[in-house]
Design a protein around this motif. Structure first.
Motif, PDB file in Angstrom:
ATOM      1  N   VAL A 133       0.843  -1.194   0.000  1.00 17.89           N
ATOM      2  CA  VAL A 133       0.000   0.000   0.000  1.00 17.89           C
ATOM      3  C   VAL A 133       0.879   1.246   0.000  1.00 17.89           C
ATOM      4  N   ASP A 134       0.805   2.047  -1.033  1.00 21.55           N
ATOM      5  CA  ASP A 134       1.451   3.352  -1.039  1.00 21.55           C
ATOM      6  C   ASP A 134       0.590   4.309  -0.226  1.00 21.55           C
ATOM      7  N   LEU A 135       1.235   5.277   0.418  1.00 23.23           N
ATOM      8  CA  LEU A 135       0.505   6.200   1.280  1.00 23.23           C
ATOM      9  C   LEU A 135      -0.536   7.002   0.504  1.00 23.23           C
ATOM     10  N   TYR A 136      -0.261   7.247  -0.775  1.00 25.49           N
ATOM     11  CA  TYR A 136      -1.227   8.057  -1.524  1.00 25.49           C
ATOM     12  C   TYR A 136      -2.522   7.299  -1.805  1.00 25.49           C
ATOM     13  N   TYR A 137      -2.519   5.966  -1.677  1.00 24.84           N
ATOM     14  CA  TYR A 137      -3.765   5.205  -1.857  1.00 24.84           C
ATOM     15  C   TYR A 137      -4.839   5.665  -0.868  1.00 24.84           C
ATOM     16  N   PRO A 138      -4.573   5.589   0.457  1.00 26.62           N
ATOM     17  CA  PRO A 138      -5.614   6.044   1.397  1.00 26.62           C
ATOM     18  C   PRO A 138      -5.878   7.548   1.301  1.00 26.62           C
ATOM     19  N   PHE A 139      -4.889   8.331   0.872  1.00 27.92           N
ATOM     20  CA  PHE A 139      -5.144   9.756   0.664  1.00 27.92           C
ATOM     21  C   PHE A 139      -6.229   9.948  -0.396  1.00 27.92           C
ATOM     22  N   LEU A 140      -6.091   9.218  -1.501  1.00 28.79           N
ATOM     23  CA  LEU A 140      -7.084   9.333  -2.575  1.00 28.79           C
ATOM     24  C   LEU A 140      -8.478   8.990  -2.067  1.00 28.79           C
ATOM     25  N   LEU A 141      -8.568   7.891  -1.321  1.00 34.48           N
ATOM     26  CA  LEU A 141      -9.877   7.442  -0.857  1.00 34.48           C
ATOM     27  C   LEU A 141     -10.381   8.287   0.309  1.00 34.48           C
ATOM     28  N   GLY A 142      -9.441   8.806   1.110  1.00 34.31           N
ATOM     29  CA  GLY A 142      -9.843   9.679   2.209  1.00 34.31           C
ATOM     30  C   GLY A 142     -10.486  10.957   1.708  1.00 34.31           C
ATOM     31  N   THR A 164      -0.860  -1.456 -11.743  1.00 36.36           N
ATOM     32  CA  THR A 164      -0.237  -2.466 -10.895  1.00 36.36           C
ATOM     33  C   THR A 164      -1.277  -3.305 -10.162  1.00 36.36           C
ATOM     34  N   LYS A 165      -0.856  -4.473  -9.752  1.00 34.05           N
ATOM     35  CA  LYS A 165      -1.751  -5.369  -9.019  1.00 34.05           C
ATOM     36  C   LYS A 165      -2.154  -4.762  -7.684  1.00 34.05           C
ATOM     37  N   SER A 166      -1.199  -4.095  -7.012  1.00 32.72           N
ATOM     38  CA  SER A 166      -1.507  -3.493  -5.714  1.00 32.72           C
ATOM     39  C   SER A 166      -2.520  -2.370  -5.828  1.00 32.72           C
ATOM     40  N   GLY A 167      -2.698  -1.828  -7.040  1.00 40.85           N
ATOM     41  CA  GLY A 167      -3.644  -0.738  -7.233  1.00 40.85           C
ATOM     42  C   GLY A 167      -5.065  -1.178  -7.529  1.00 40.85           C
ATOM     43  N   GLN A 168      -5.322  -2.479  -7.550  1.00 41.80           N
ATOM     44  CA  GLN A 168      -6.653  -2.983  -7.906  1.00 41.80           C
ATOM     45  C   GLN A 168      -7.745  -2.407  -7.013  1.00 41.80           C
ATOM     46  N   ALA A 169      -7.529  -2.483  -5.704  1.00 45.51           N
ATOM     47  CA  ALA A 169      -8.550  -2.010  -4.768  1.00 45.51           C
ATOM     48  C   ALA A 169      -8.769  -0.506  -4.910  1.00 45.51           C
ATOM     49  N   VAL A 170      -7.691   0.227  -5.203  1.00 50.09           N
ATOM     50  CA  VAL A 170      -7.809   1.671  -5.368  1.00 50.09           C
ATOM     51  C   VAL A 170      -8.611   2.000  -6.622  1.00 50.09           C
ATOM     52  N   ARG A 171      -8.321   1.303  -7.720  1.00 47.89           N
ATOM     53  CA  ARG A 171      -9.074   1.544  -8.952  1.00 47.89           C
ATOM     54  C   ARG A 171     -10.563   1.286  -8.744  1.00 47.89           C
ATOM     55  N   ARG A 172     -10.855   0.197  -8.078  1.00 46.69           N
ATOM     56  CA  ARG A 172     -12.256  -0.147  -7.827  1.00 46.69           C
ATOM     57  C   ARG A 172     -12.919   0.924  -6.964  1.00 46.69           C
ATOM     58  N   ALA A 173     -12.230   1.341  -5.911  1.00 45.75           N
ATOM     59  CA  ALA A 173     -12.809   2.313  -4.985  1.00 45.75           C
ATOM     60  C   ALA A 173     -12.977   3.684  -5.634  1.00 45.75           C
ATOM     61  N   THR A 206     -19.588  12.283  -4.792  1.00 45.40           N
ATOM     62  CA  THR A 206     -20.937  11.731  -4.881  1.00 45.40           C
ATOM     63  C   THR A 206     -21.243  10.997  -3.592  1.00 45.40           C
ATOM     64  N   LYS A 207     -22.488  11.122  -3.115  1.00 48.78           N
ATOM     65  CA  LYS A 207     -22.890  10.393  -1.908  1.00 48.78           C
ATOM     66  C   LYS A 207     -23.371   8.995  -2.250  1.00 48.78           C
ATOM     67  N   GLN A 208     -23.732   8.808  -3.494  1.00 49.59           N
ATOM     68  CA  GLN A 208     -24.235   7.509  -3.922  1.00 49.59           C
ATOM     69  C   GLN A 208     -23.102   6.671  -4.486  1.00 49.59           C
ATOM     70  N   ILE A 209     -23.137   5.373  -4.245  1.00 45.30           N
ATOM     71  CA  ILE A 209     -22.187   4.468  -4.864  1.00 45.30           C
ATOM     72  C   ILE A 209     -22.572   4.361  -6.333  1.00 45.30           C
ATOM     73  N   VAL A 210     -21.723   4.865  -7.179  1.00 42.20           N
ATOM     74  CA  VAL A 210     -22.064   4.927  -8.594  1.00 42.20           C
ATOM     75  C   VAL A 210     -21.606   3.669  -9.315  1.00 42.20           C
ATOM     76  N   ASP A 211     -22.185   3.447 -10.471  1.00 40.50           N
ATOM     77  CA  ASP A 211     -21.794   2.343 -11.333  1.00 40.50           C
ATOM     78  C   ASP A 211     -20.338   2.536 -11.730  1.00 40.50           C
ATOM     79  N   SER A 212     -19.571   1.451 -11.780  1.00 38.03           N
ATOM     80  CA  SER A 212     -18.145   1.557 -12.118  1.00 38.03           C
ATOM     81  C   SER A 212     -17.920   1.618 -13.623  1.00 38.03           C
ATOM     82  N   ASP A 213     -18.931   2.030 -14.371  1.00 40.95           N
ATOM     83  CA  ASP A 213     -18.801   2.196 -15.816  1.00 40.95           C
ATOM     84  C   ASP A 213     -17.816   3.328 -16.108  1.00 40.95           C
ATOM     85  N   VAL A 214     -16.936   3.114 -17.090  1.00 40.37           N
ATOM     86  CA  VAL A 214     -15.906   4.103 -17.380  1.00 40.37           C
ATOM     87  C   VAL A 214     -16.064   4.710 -18.766  1.00 40.37           C
ATOM     88  N   GLU A 215     -17.193   4.481 -19.406  1.00 40.93           N
ATOM     89  CA  GLU A 215     -17.366   4.899 -20.790  1.00 40.93           C
ATOM     90  C   GLU A 215     -17.150   6.394 -21.005  1.00 40.93           C
TER      91      GLU A 215
END
Length: 548
Positions: A133-142, A164-173, A206-215
């Protein structure tokens, strides 16, 4: 950032930089705020460096004496970790309970190894992050927790999380917690002093969990290019305004390829982020149509051995030791052996290495050798016992003090295997048929099914082709400075293979074997050129039809 922001018509306009540093980003943002809004702006900044807090406060108050400014010595992530289900990120004062309309940030780039295990584990648990986990990961999500609905954030960060593989959770979030509008991969532009390759994200809260569509997410990239420029601008930022697929030179003499398209993640919330354009998508569709399987079908890609004590186990001067040349020595394949198709002999004697390999295979699996059977090796290892026993993690794992930390399977080394370095500008894959042991700076691939060794030769041919360079850049584009690519497991295992039953594939296999046996020679070089054209054709392409 301000061009897409919908600032409140009345009341406060709340601005935050969670890692304010010397206040440069906040100053740049405030300079571009509409003059008639400055009286309503309240600026908050946090930093853990007290001297930075003093500098940022003075800088901003001098430049904007009529703006409410509060720069404090605080750790943004301490607030994040103090969150509970019924409290907001900032629970210390009434003023900071309110969300922010604008958040601008350049989070610190710190690995978990530097952060410390306890804090890293807390951050990982809080944000459902796994792996390194890079420190900037939780910064982005925070930031997503403090940005108002419809508020805008602009974040300068490393581009590593995108591929990167370690960035999977960050991309999803990121896709679920923000409405991302534009991503800029600034590649090897060296736009900032930091060694990381930067990216910029522009997103709305956004307060709502949005669709992860990237179109609808615009994605722009800029990387140094050796192609001739068709236009000239003064700097990198101006280059980004050029149209898609333009090679442009800047005032320092460098050329860059600018791409604009849409973000594509392979229809997977945690998939790798790549740029999608009509031409590249059509190119990849043709490749997929002619793909039988991927390198994953050949076997598992493994990293080489890791001793965590190379000064003891790896040497080039074993024969010169006073006690005599020890037993258990095996040739070591390193990055200095790298050459397409067939390893070369390193030009410097010091780079010709052997490794002491104290492992063997038995009917019950791998085990450490009985040192009493190897007296010279035993005496040598005893001389270094203190160093080796200092590897406490190995002892705690129930291993013998003289073992390698990651020895891999001793029985596998004698079989043919493809070897390749982690980092190289051009794909450099070679076949080892001499039983060498692969060092930890390289990866290796062995055929896992009996009777399918020809798949290794087919993979070798594809991996060394100019075609695979374009495939890599279309699908992954994980480049470092000077155009060097990262050839890591998660990328290479996705490299395509044509149907081995095709006549063209058999020709490719025979050519790869011939090149391996004839290197180095002019005849081998001619065959490599012929092989390149065949690889393009077998995937339904012509070398001349190369989209960027």
């Amino acid at each position: 950032m301000l061009s897409v922001a919908q600032l409140p018509d009345r009341g406060e306009i709340r601005v935050l930089d969670p890692a304010a540093g010397d206040g440069a980003l906040l100053e740049a943002l405030l300079k571009r705020m509409p003059v008639d809004t400055l009286s309503r702006v309240r600026v908050f900044g946090y930093d853990t460096d007290p001297s930075a807090v003093v500098r940022a406060s003075a800088r901003l108050q001098n430049a904007f004496p009529d703006v409410s400014i509060l720069i404090e010595e605080k750790d943004f992530l301490d607030h994040v970790l103090s969150l509970s289900a019924d409290s907001d990120l900032f629970s210390d004062t009434r003023s900071t309970l309110m969300p922010f309309d604008l958040v601008i940030a350049n989070p610190p780039y710190v690995r978990t190894q530097i952060m410390g295990t306890e804090q890293a584990q807390k951050l990982a648990q809080s944000f459902a992050l796994t792996g390194r986990v890079d420190l900037y990961y939780p910064f982005l999500l925070g930031i997503s927790r403090v940005l108002s609905e419809g508020g805008v954030t602009g974040i300068i960060t490393s581009n590593r999380f995108m591929t990167t593989k370690s960035g999977q959770a960050v991309r999803r979030a990121l896709l679920s917690k923000f409405r991302i509008m534009h991503v800029w991969d600034l590649g090897d532009t060296k736009l900032f002093d930091a060694a990381v390759l930067p990216a910029v994200l522009l997103a709305k809260g956004t307060k709502q969990i949005v669709d992860s569509d990237v179109e609808d997410i615009v994605f722009s990239t800029i990387y140094e290019s050796k192609e001739n420029a068709v236009d000239h601008v003064s700097n990198v930022m101006e280059a980004l305004t050029m149209s898609d697929n333009t090679v442009v030179s800047i005032s320092d003499g460098r050329n860059f390829l600018v791409r604009h398209g849409l973000l594509d993640n392979g229809e997977s919330a945690d998939g790798i982020w790549r740029i999608s354009t009509a031409s590249s998508d059509q190119w990849l569709a043709t490749v997929h149509k002619h793909t039988w399987n991927t390198f994953r079908r050949v076997g598992k890609i493994r990293v080489g051995v890791k001793s965590t004590a190379d000064k003891v186990f790896v040497r080039s001067d074993w024969s010169a030791l006073p006690g005599g040349r020890p037993e258990l020595l095996r040739p070591l394949i390193t990055r200095y052996c790298a050459r397409q198709f067939k390893a070369c002999i390193p030009s410097k004697t010091k780079h010709i290495k052997e490794i002491m390999y104290p492992h063997e295979s038995t009917s019950k699996g791998r085990k450490a050798v009985d040192l009493s059977l190897y007296p010279i090796a035993a005496r040598y290892l005893e001389l270094h016992r203190t160093t080796l026993e200092a590897r406490s993690y190995l002892i705690k794992a129930g291993r013998a003090w003289y073992e390698l930390w990651v020895p891999q399977d001793p029985a596998a080394w004698s079989s043919p295997k493809i070897v390749f370095p982690d980092i190289s500008e051009k794909p450099t894959f070679w076949m080892d048929t001499e039983g060498g042991i692969v060092n930890g700076e390289c990866y290796w691939l062995q055929c896992e099914r009996e009777g399918e060794n020809d798949l290794l030769w087919l993979a070798l041919a594809v991996a060394n082709s100019t075609f695979i360079e374009f495939f890599y850049d279309h699908c992954f584009n994980n480049k470092l400075y000077a155009g060097r690519r990262r050839f890591i497991t998660q990328y290479v295992e996705q490299f395509p293979l044509p149907d081995p039953a095709r006549k063209e594939s058999q020709i490719i296999i025979d050519l790869a074997k011939a090149i391996h046996s004839e290197l180095p020679s002019n005849a081998a070089d001619q065959k490599i050129s012929e092989l390149n054209a065949l690889i393009w054709n077998v995937f339904g392409l012509n070398v001349e039809e190369v989209p960027r």
